[in-house]
Scaffold this motif. Structure first.
Motif, PDB file in Angstrom:
ATOM      1  N   LEU A 126       0.824  -1.201   0.000  1.00 51.18           N
ATOM      2  CA  LEU A 126       0.000   0.000   0.000  1.00 51.18           C
ATOM      3  C   LEU A 126       0.863   1.258   0.000  1.00 51.18           C
ATOM      4  O   LEU A 126       0.557   2.243  -0.694  1.00 51.18           O
ATOM      5  CB  LEU A 126      -0.933  -0.005   1.218  1.00 51.18           C
ATOM      6  N   VAL A 127       1.957   1.259   0.764  1.00 56.63           N
ATOM      7  CA  VAL A 127       2.849   2.419   0.791  1.00 56.63           C
ATOM      8  C   VAL A 127       3.484   2.623  -0.581  1.00 56.63           C
ATOM      9  O   VAL A 127       3.615   3.766  -1.060  1.00 56.63           O
ATOM     10  CB  VAL A 127       3.936   2.235   1.871  1.00 56.63           C
TER      11      VAL A 127
ATOM     12  N   MET B 273      -6.615   1.061   2.154  1.00 56.34           N
ATOM     13  CA  MET B 273      -6.056   1.265   3.488  1.00 56.34           C
ATOM     14  C   MET B 273      -7.147   1.239   4.552  1.00 56.34           C
ATOM     15  O   MET B 273      -6.922   0.761   5.673  1.00 56.34           O
ATOM     16  CB  MET B 273      -5.288   2.592   3.551  1.00 56.34           C
ATOM     17  N   HIS B 274      -8.313   1.731   4.219  1.00 54.33           N
ATOM     18  CA  HIS B 274      -9.419   1.719   5.175  1.00 54.33           C
ATOM     19  C   HIS B 274      -9.812   0.290   5.553  1.00 54.33           C
ATOM     20  O   HIS B 274     -10.352   0.058   6.635  1.00 54.33           O
ATOM     21  CB  HIS B 274     -10.632   2.455   4.591  1.00 54.33           C
ATOM     22  N   GLN B 275      -9.539  -0.660   4.674  1.00 54.33           N
ATOM     23  CA  GLN B 275      -9.881  -2.053   4.966  1.00 54.33           C
ATOM     24  C   GLN B 275      -8.952  -2.681   5.994  1.00 54.33           C
ATOM     25  O   GLN B 275      -9.388  -3.521   6.792  1.00 54.33           O
ATOM     26  CB  GLN B 275      -9.820  -2.898   3.690  1.00 54.33           C
ATOM     27  N   VAL B 276      -7.688  -2.275   5.991  1.00 53.79           N
ATOM     28  CA  VAL B 276      -6.704  -3.044   6.776  1.00 53.79           C
ATOM     29  C   VAL B 276      -5.936  -2.226   7.804  1.00 53.79           C
ATOM     30  O   VAL B 276      -5.342  -2.810   8.723  1.00 53.79           O
ATOM     31  CB  VAL B 276      -5.687  -3.737   5.834  1.00 53.79           C
TER      32      VAL B 276
ATOM     33  N   THR C 248      -0.004   5.738  10.573  1.00 54.29           N
ATOM     34  CA  THR C 248       0.764   6.817   9.948  1.00 54.29           C
ATOM     35  C   THR C 248       0.539   6.895   8.446  1.00 54.29           C
ATOM     36  O   THR C 248       0.293   7.985   7.893  1.00 54.29           O
ATOM     37  CB  THR C 248       2.265   6.606  10.227  1.00 54.29           C
ATOM     38  N   HIS C 249       0.626   5.788   7.771  1.00 57.14           N
ATOM     39  CA  HIS C 249       0.525   5.796   6.308  1.00 57.14           C
ATOM     40  C   HIS C 249      -0.909   6.062   5.847  1.00 57.14           C
ATOM     41  O   HIS C 249      -1.115   6.709   4.813  1.00 57.14           O
ATOM     42  CB  HIS C 249       1.038   4.475   5.741  1.00 57.14           C
ATOM     43  N   ARG C 250      -1.881   5.594   6.601  1.00 55.20           N
ATOM     44  CA  ARG C 250      -3.276   5.892   6.228  1.00 55.20           C
ATOM     45  C   ARG C 250      -3.544   7.391   6.339  1.00 55.20           C
ATOM     46  O   ARG C 250      -4.141   7.990   5.434  1.00 55.20           O
ATOM     47  CB  ARG C 250      -4.225   5.096   7.121  1.00 55.20           C
ATOM     48  N   ARG C 251      -3.098   7.991   7.429  1.00 55.10           N
ATOM     49  CA  ARG C 251      -3.339   9.429   7.604  1.00 55.10           C
ATOM     50  C   ARG C 251      -2.588  10.253   6.567  1.00 55.10           C
ATOM     51  O   ARG C 251      -3.101  11.249   6.048  1.00 55.10           O
ATOM     52  CB  ARG C 251      -2.942   9.858   9.017  1.00 55.10           C
ATOM     53  N   SER C 252      -1.344   9.826   6.244  1.00 56.15           N
ATOM     54  CA  SER C 252      -0.585  10.604   5.250  1.00 56.15           C
ATOM     55  C   SER C 252      -1.216  10.464   3.867  1.00 56.15           C
ATOM     56  O   SER C 252      -1.242  11.439   3.097  1.00 56.15           O
ATOM     57  CB  SER C 252       0.868  10.113   5.215  1.00 56.15           C
ATOM     58  N   ALA C 253      -1.757   9.291   3.543  1.00 55.33           N
ATOM     59  CA  ALA C 253      -2.411   9.110   2.247  1.00 55.33           C
ATOM     60  C   ALA C 253      -3.682   9.940   2.155  1.00 55.33           C
ATOM     61  O   ALA C 253      -3.982  10.537   1.103  1.00 55.33           O
ATOM     62  CB  ALA C 253      -2.723   7.625   2.029  1.00 55.33           C
ATOM     63  N   GLU C 254      -4.453   9.973   3.247  1.00 58.42           N
ATOM     64  CA  GLU C 254      -5.678  10.778   3.250  1.00 58.42           C
ATOM     65  C   GLU C 254      -5.363  12.269   3.065  1.00 58.42           C
ATOM     66  O   GLU C 254      -6.035  12.973   2.297  1.00 58.42           O
ATOM     67  CB  GLU C 254      -6.429  10.547   4.567  1.00 58.42           C
ATOM     68  N   LYS C 255      -4.311  12.754   3.741  1.00 58.79           N
ATOM     69  CA  LYS C 255      -3.928  14.162   3.605  1.00 58.79           C
ATOM     70  C   LYS C 255      -3.421  14.453   2.194  1.00 58.79           C
ATOM     71  O   LYS C 255      -3.710  15.521   1.619  1.00 58.79           O
ATOM     72  CB  LYS C 255      -2.856  14.512   4.643  1.00 58.79           C
TER      73      LYS C 255
END
Length: 733
Positions: free
Chosen positions: A668-669, A698-701, A707-714
């Motif tokens: 994902l990253v 990312m929302h699934q897992v 950290t990576h989910r929040r950075s992707a959303e931003k």
């Protein structure tokens, strides 16, 4: 008194079980004490003292009876657990004239009429004299080599020559280790035969304590003779251990402690010129003469066991109209071993498991044979030697271990996991869970470890917590680890090493969930404590120091991270070597934080050199190498070459999806980085679509706070607004 029915007749070399001796002593002491009290004391005192003594000795005897009953039951099970054992005793080494009974790969019969079924003559190996010397000295000896290198035949010949009168104790399964230990304690002069040592290791198998009990009494003269494939032995070197965390590392350490007790003797698959010359003296045997003609490419034992021919037969069988169903059966058996399952497979399992392999390769277009014909083909011995599948309907089937050393082309398919998991024992589920975690198959690891936790397998709760964290559920992992630590401290069952391991994982997952400053603080404290107790150079100290530096840098203090990492690199090179994964990972961290600190050119230069060194040392698919590729692509793009970075990241994405799956956090990253450099290259709408899919996955897992989910959303918010690709300050998105 002990009745005659409770006394077992002892054969030569046997001893009365210790429980019986203590029991008898307690009963006799009670009787003697009562008798003496009647002689020496007045009758009034004698009566009371005699009653008291008899009561105490009787209670002691009663407490020992359950232990005696367990020992008696275990001894009665010897024929079920030990090869050729009888209730009266054990076979001797000289009783085994057929080495295949002890695990030697069968070899085709001799064409000579005077020896139709015999093994070919044994050809002396260069290591044989050293092996015999070690066997005579006793202790624990481990022969290491590739499949069909001749390990077991060398061990058989050395033991037969050196110790023919010794009793031979061969446990049939891992569950047979207690019976083997009892047999060794009941006899003097034993050889414990452990062909394929890895099959006896694990939570319920051979332990360091058991090995020491077997070999720690010189008067018993016990010798442990074991073999292990080189690929299995490689799992227990320090480099492999550096890749493990949590329960994986704890189990690895326990198994490694057993392996390290042994004196290693290497048996090479390829024969030396001297060995081949000695083989020429036996060229009158057509089997040896034929094998010698190809010994420049293969080992002689390998050819005699038909290993190369069987491997080619398996690969060629996929051709339409050949034996594609048989090839699918063999592939299913190979993958079952690859997922960590070592039992023989029931025929019904093979019948169910092989079909998806066949379908994936073309199904009906391959013109597959019937199942009966496929099984017959897979079990047919080449040149009357070994077959691809070994076993029968009653015993079940396993795969010829030569095939396990062939390079794996694909991950274990889901259908295999889904079928096997409900059908294995809790201990097997635990082992499968650890294997799945090592292979980054977190969904399967979680399923297996939850099963093990439900049946209270020791260590499974810790392994499950680490798996949840590595899969992206850091908050759940931290919560579970804190409960585990508190509970084990409360009941006093946690060692200092375990405390450090749990605290390490808690700090790590706190950092991964977004609080890098707190993680850095916890690792700084942990590094000081481990250094004070375990030493400056202990692996746990070095690991805590590296994580302290890592999260210091991730918290934005890039220069401080590099300052902490440079002396750590010196220690790693000195203690572990330049090619060790920890050394390479520290070099990568230095380059990473150098780049984030603003010196992108230096970072790309360092990472380019590191990629070359790591690929040579570890191989192109190793996780450290993949991480280096990702870091190099990142700074290549940040240096003004986004198209080149996107091309490298797309290749890395395919490799990570192949090795780890599309929803692994590392995959994902990589997809997130690919989307950002696609945007920087000017393909804005493509990048937004890619990043939307990444965020959805990312929302699934991944946890909400990951950290990576929040950075992707931003990053997605910035791209949709038409803002900069990278956040203010130029850090990681």
């Amino acid at each position: 008194m002990v009745s005659a029915r409770m006394v077992t007749r002892l054969g030569e070399g046997q001893q009365l079980p210790r429980g019986w001796l203590v029991y008898s002593a307690a009963v006799v002491c009670g009787a003697v004490a009562a008798g003496l009290s009647n002689i020496w004391l007045p009758s009034a005192f004698a009566a009371s003292i005699g009653v008291a003594v008899v009561a105490v000795s009787g209670r002691m005897a009663d407490q020992l009876l359950p232990e005696i009953a367990r020992a008696t039951t275990l001894r009665a099970s010897w024929p079920e657990h030990l090869l050729n054992a009888r209730h009266q005793g054990l076979p001797r080494v000289r009783d085994f004239s057929d080495p295949t009974v002890l695990g030697v790969h069968p070899v085709g019969p001799s064409p000579r009429s005077d020896d139709p079924d015999g093994q070919p003559p044994y050809i002396e190996r260069d290591s044989d004299q050293s092996l015999r010397d070690h066997v005579i000295r006793g202790g624990f000896i481990l022969l290491i080599g590739e499949s069909t290198a001749g390990k077991t035949r060398s061990a058989y010949e050395a033991t037969r020559i050196a110790l023919p009168e010794y009793f031979l104790v061969r446990p049939l399964t891992r569950a047979s280790i207690p019976a083997a230990l009892q047999a060794v304690q009941a006899h003097k002069r034993c050889v414990v035969w452990l062909d394929d040592l890895e099959n006896y290791l694990g939570p319920d198998g051979l332990t360091e304590a058991a090995v020491r009990r077997m070999t720690g009494e010189p008067e018993r003269s016990t010798v442990l003779v074991a073999t292990m494939r080189a690929e299995e032995h490689r799992r227990y070197n320090a480099r492999e251990g550096s890749r493990l965390t949590g329960a994986d590392r704890d189990l690895w350490r326990a198994e490694r402690s057993v392996v390290q007790l042994a004196v290693p003797i290497r048996i090479e698959r390829h024969w030396t010129l001297d060995e081949c010359a000695r083989g020429q003296a036996h060229a009158g045997d057509p089997r040896i003469a034929s094998a010698l003609t190809a010994c420049d490419r293969f080992g002689l034992a390998e050819i005699l066991a038909a290993g190369p021919e069987l491997l080619d037969a398996w690969r060629d069988a996929w051709s339409p109209g050949a034996n594609p169903r048989g090839a699918a059966l063999v592939t299913a058996a190979v993958d079952c071993r690859g997922m960590g399952l070592r039992r023989h497979l029931p025929l019904s399992w093979l019948e169910e498991l092989h079909q998806p392999y066949l379908d994936a390769r073309g199904g009906a277009r391959l013109k597959p044979e019937s199942f009966e014909n496929a099984l017959e083909w897979a079990c047919q011995a080449t040149h009357a030697t070994t077959s691809l599948l070994i076993g029968d309907v009653t015993l079940g089937y396993t795969v010829f271990d030569y095939l396990l050393d062939s390079p794996r082309k694909a991950a274990i398919p889901d259908h295999l996991w889904n079928f096997v998991m409900p059908r294995v024992t809790a201990i097997e589920a635990y082992n499968l869970g650890l294997t799945a975690h090592r292979d980054s198959r977190f969904n399967h690891a979680e399923q297996a470890l939850r099963r093990a936790v439900s049946e209270e397998i020791p260590g499974a709760d810790f392994a499950l917590a680490v798996t949840l964290g590595d899969a992206g559920q850091q908050r759940a992992a931290v919560s579970a680890l804190r409960v585990i630590l508190a509970h084990r401290r409360e009941i006093g069952s946690t060692t200092l090493s375990e405390v450090f391991a749990v605290r390490h994982q808690i700090a790590y997952f706190i950092g991964e969930s977004g609080d890098q400053a707190e993680a850095a603080s916890q690792f700084e404290i942990l590094a000081r404590e481990t250094e004070a107790i375990l030493g400056h150079h202990h692996v746990d100290t070095l690991s805590a120091r590296r994580q302290h530096a890592h999260f210091t840098g991730e918290a934005g203090k890039h220069a401080d991270a590099v300052r902490l990492l440079k002396p750590l690199l010196v220690d790693h090179i000195r203690l572990l070597g330049r090619d060790h994964p920890h050394t390479l990972a520290t070099r990568r961290s230095i380059a990473w934080f150098t780049g984030l600190g603003g010196d992108v050119q230096a970072a790309t230069t360092q990472l380019g050199e590191l990629l070359h060194d790591a690929s040579l040392a570890l191989g192109k698919d190793e996780p450290h190498v993949l991480a280096i590729r990702g870091a190099l692509a990142h700074f290549t793009g940040r240096a003004g070459r986004p198209e080149e970075a996107a091309q490298v990241l797309d290749s890395l994405r395919r490799d990570r999806e192949r090795l780890l799956g599309p929803l692994h956090p590392h995959t994902l990253v990589t997809r997130q980085q690919l989307a950002l450099f696609t945007a920087q290259a000017g393909l804005w709408s493509d990048a937004v679509g890619q990043l939307e899919r990444v965020v959805s996955d990312m929302h699934q897992v991944l946890d909400v706070s990951h950290t990576h989910r929040r950075s992707a959303e931003k990053a997605l918010e910035r791209l949709k607004r038409g803002g900069p690709v990278w956040p203010q300050g130029g850090g990681w998105a």
